[in-house]
Design an enzyme around this catalytic site. Structure first.
Site, mmCIF file in Angstrom:
data_model
loop_
_atom_site.group_PDB
_atom_site.id
_atom_site.type_symbol
_atom_site.label_atom_id
_atom_site.label_comp_id
_atom_site.label_asym_id
_atom_site.label_seq_id
_atom_site.Cartn_x
_atom_site.Cartn_y
_atom_site.Cartn_z
ATOM 1 N N ARG A 185 38.391 51.912 38.628
ATOM 2 C CA ARG A 185 37.356 51.877 37.585
ATOM 3 C C ARG A 185 36.060 51.317 38.162
ATOM 4 O O ARG A 185 36.032 50.784 39.276
ATOM 5 C CB ARG A 185 37.805 50.966 36.424
ATOM 6 C CG ARG A 185 38.993 51.486 35.669
ATOM 7 C CD ARG A 185 39.381 50.593 34.500
ATOM 8 N NE ARG A 185 40.007 49.357 34.897
ATOM 9 C CZ ARG A 185 39.535 48.142 34.612
ATOM 10 N NH1 ARG A 185 38.422 48.008 33.907
ATOM 11 N NH2 ARG A 185 40.170 47.065 35.016
ATOM 12 N N TYR A 188 34.244 31.918 38.609
ATOM 13 C CA TYR A 188 33.732 33.197 39.133
ATOM 14 C C TYR A 188 32.583 32.934 40.117
ATOM 15 O O TYR A 188 32.540 33.502 41.211
ATOM 16 C CB TYR A 188 33.263 34.075 37.966
ATOM 17 C CG TYR A 188 32.758 35.448 38.379
ATOM 18 C CD1 TYR A 188 33.647 36.484 38.632
ATOM 19 C CD2 TYR A 188 31.388 35.703 38.507
ATOM 20 C CE1 TYR A 188 33.182 37.739 39.012
ATOM 21 C CE2 TYR A 188 30.928 36.957 38.879
ATOM 22 C CZ TYR A 188 31.826 37.976 39.123
ATOM 23 O OH TYR A 188 31.370 39.215 39.495
#
Ligand code: NAP
Length: 261
Positions: A12, A165
């Site tokens: 994706r 992150y």
């Protein structure tokens, strides 16, 4: 002989865009995915419809045995790896303030976004080095092998509700420098592509927020990035247009990184 790229997280988003762009230019592609088999099969069909050869390999990049299987299956099918694109990555499952973030989320994000790419690169670099030392005869000249890490503007931008992150992407910046230094002597250049705000499933959770920020001028180039924007930078590197550059960071971010007054 076709050049062979391994692209992680190719089912994706940005990884899929990269796989398609390489396929369009005649590369064979080993396409890794984690859990979305239907998307991976669809991406493979797209690659094949471009006349290119591909395989899909399920592997959780955070797991050592799975990484090994990815490398083994790629070599069984293609016999070589000319380009590794460390693209697979995840956002925290839940955005939590830095004062609340859990140790399990920290471990999961760091294992996926940093530890996995670090050890996959180590393994693939060993493959590249051994193929180079064998001097595999090739009927057509192939470009020098290379490694591309998909980093993020989060390497230097504080988002206090997804600290893990940001840390993973800051670590990837150093990982790029380390491997660039180690592998330059062997003719393997290492690059980081640093995307800004790219229209994928990952950013769909914050679409309204980013729509507004972009419209207000957050990025000098006032539009969302697309996977194709990142893929074009990958192709430029893959096709050998930066032969005297290594450890280089290429921002694909609409100018987000510029300091402005
Ligand atoms: P995405 O749309 O969420 O796609 C993520 C891809 O990574 C999918 O193919 C997914 O596989 C795969 N993946 C996730 N965890 C994995 C694991 N443990 N092992 C193997 N594959 C795994 O994300 P994206 O926006 O395309 O992001 C791609 C990369 O670009 C990431 O490293 C991300 O941090 C970075 N990036 C994105 C943006 C942005 O704005 N979108 C900005 C800067 C950097 P499945 O389909 O099987 O789940």
């Amino acid at each position: 002989m076709h050049k062979v790229a391994m692209v992680t997280g190719a089912s994706r988003g940005i990884g899929r865009g990269i796989a398609l762009a390489l396929a369009e230019r005649g590369w064979s592609v080993a396409m890794n995915y984690h859990s979305n088999a239907a998307a991976a099969e669809d991406a493979l069909r797209e690659v094949q419809s471009l006349g290119a050869t591909g395989i899909i390999v399920q592997a959780d990049i955070a797991q050592a045995a799975a990484r090994e299987r990815l490398v083994t299956q790629t070599l069984e099918r293609f016999g070589r790896i000319d380009l590794l694109v460390n693209n697979a990555g995840m956002a925290p499952r839940q955005r939590m303030d830095i004062l609340e973030v859990s140790e399990s989320s920290y471990d999961e994000v760091l294992a996926t976004n940093l530890k996995g790419p670090f050890f996959l690169t180590q393994r693939v670099a060993q493959v590249m080095l051994s193929l180079a030392s064998e001097g595999t005869p090739s009927p057509t000249p192939t470009p020098q092998p290379g490694i591309i890490n998909i980093g993020s503007i989060s390497a230097y931008t504080s988002s206090i509700n997804r600290a893990e992150y940001c840390l993973s992407k800051a670590g990837m910046a150093m990982m790029t420098a380390l491997y660039a230094d180690r592998l330059a002597g062997a003719g393997i250049n290492v690059y980081e592509i640093r995307p800004g705000i790219i229209d994928t499933d990952m950013t769909s959770v914050a679409k309204t927020k980013y729509d507004k920020l972009i419209a207000e001028g957050l990025t000098p180039i006032r539009r969302w990035g697309s996977p194709g924007d990142v893929a074009r930078a990958v192709v430029a590197i893959a096709e050998g247009y930066f032969p005297l550059s290594t450890g280089e960071v290429i921002n694909v971010d609409g100018g987000f990184h510029l300091r402005r007054l």
